[in-house]
Design an enzyme around this catalytic site. Structure first.
Site, PDB file in Angstrom:
ATOM      1  N   SER A  82       0.826  -1.198   0.000  1.00  0.00           N
ATOM      2  CA  SER A  82       0.000   0.000   0.000  1.00  0.00           C
ATOM      3  C   SER A  82       0.869   1.260   0.000  1.00  0.00           C
ATOM      4  O   SER A  82       1.692   1.441  -0.882  1.00  0.00           O
ATOM      5  CB  SER A  82      -0.973  -0.036   1.187  1.00  0.00           C
ATOM      6  OG  SER A  82      -1.996   0.917   1.039  1.00  0.00           O
TER       7      SER A  82
ATOM      8  N   ASP B  94      -5.784  -3.277  -2.261  1.00  0.00           N
ATOM      9  CA  ASP B  94      -4.701  -2.982  -1.324  1.00  0.00           C
ATOM     10  C   ASP B  94      -3.928  -4.232  -0.882  1.00  0.00           C
ATOM     11  O   ASP B  94      -4.512  -5.233  -0.477  1.00  0.00           O
ATOM     12  CB  ASP B  94      -5.311  -2.309  -0.096  1.00  0.00           C
ATOM     13  CG  ASP B  94      -4.306  -1.568   0.734  1.00  0.00           C
ATOM     14  OD1 ASP B  94      -3.362  -2.205   1.231  1.00  0.00           O
ATOM     15  OD2 ASP B  94      -4.452  -0.344   0.884  1.00  0.00           O
TER      16      ASP B  94
END
Length: 307
Positions: free
Chosen positions: A48, A162
């Protein structure tokens, strides 16, 4: 005269950067502190925001990123939010990547200055996806796709979200060299809070300066939409159980538990911890102080190692 350790005396580091939204900006400060103390980062992995910071560092352009994020205001953060009518996410995420590409040209991961990898999650097939080749910004865009906030990034028919959903601290993905140190920067730790509360989405969108009426109307429309979806949310009470607070707190708790388990399985030589409750997922306009916070946390970790 500034003393710079010779390369022979520098300790090699395999660096792992966790996920964590705006909290991940602290990774910039961690890297600055490591370099200041003569550590030589020889490989990097990230999830991320850790994938974004790590990728830009591996491209040799971290200072450019740092200088830019330090200038961000609430209004400028808002302008990067390319909202869309979609059931899979509030934003497309294209504006951010375009802004980064304008400053730092895209390149292949194979051509970066140090070995780098990013992780994402194939949400349909429930699989971890590791990017260690191909276009850098494809890897970053896939890895930063916070569920419900950014639309999944589709590559070769795979819907990627993510990396923190499956692997918030990709210690098992970083390339290791003989006698290097495994260093982890974890922005999802739970430390004693100093009383400062993270911003809610509404507070992060509220500008500090006057804005054009059309922008202001759009902002109000988005906030009204959020409030209509969640009647219980309160921008001044972080313990309310509105849908956005629930989502943010649930993801934060999930990351904390998963991160703790990963750290037990892959114990680092140096662990840099920053408090998950000090800054919110949307606090990008606080980048300057978040970077400083990360640098201070790294200094503390290095002092503990020396003792």
């Amino acid at each position: 005269m500034i003393f710079k350790p010779s390369k022979k005396k520098r300790k090699d580091v395999a660096l792992v950067l966790s996920s964590g939204g705006a909290r991940g900006i602290a990774h910039i400060g961690v890297i600055n502190a490591l370099e200041k103390h003569g550590y030589n980062i020889t490989s990097i992995s990230g999830s991320s925001m850790g994938a974004l910071v790590g990728g830009i560092y591996a491209a040799g352009s971290l200072k450019t990123l740092e200088d830019w994020v330090k200038t961000l205001t609430k209004l400028e953060v808002f302008k990067l939010m390319d909202f869309t009518i979609s059931t899979s996410g509030l934003m497309k995420g294209e504006k951010l990547i375009t802004e980064l590409e304008d400053m730092i040209p895209d390149r292949n991961i194979e051509d970066l200055e140090i070995p780098y990898c990013a992780v994402a999650t194939d949400i349909i097939n429930e699989e971890e996806v590791v990017f260690n080749k191909g276009k850098l910004y494809n890897a970053i865009r896939a890895s930063i796709s916070i569920p419900t906030v950014l639309k999944p990034y589709v590559i070769d028919g795979r819907h990627l979200v993510d990396g923190g959903v499956m692997n918030p601290i990709p210690s098992n993905r970083v390339e290791r060299n003989k006698n290097d140190l495994l260093v982890v920067s974890n922005v999802n730790s739970r430390l004693e809070n100093d009383g400062e509360k993270p911003s809610t989405p509404e507070e992060a969108l509220k500008p500090r300066v006057s804005v054009p009426e059309d922008v202001n109307m759009a902002r109000k429309a988005i906030i009204n939409l959020q409030q209509n979806i969640s009647k219980l949310i309160s921008p001044t009470n972080h313990n309310k159980t509105g849908i956005f607070n629930l989502m943010n707190r649930s993801i934060s708790l999930m990351l904390y538990i998963m991160s703790d388990n990963i750290l037990r399985e892959y114990p680092p030589d140096i662990l840099v911890k920053t408090d998950r409750n000090k800054y919110g997922t949307f606090d990008f306009y606080k980048s300057a102080e978040i970077i400083q916070y990360g640098e201070e946390a790294c200094e503390k970790a290095l002092k503990r190692i020396k003792k």
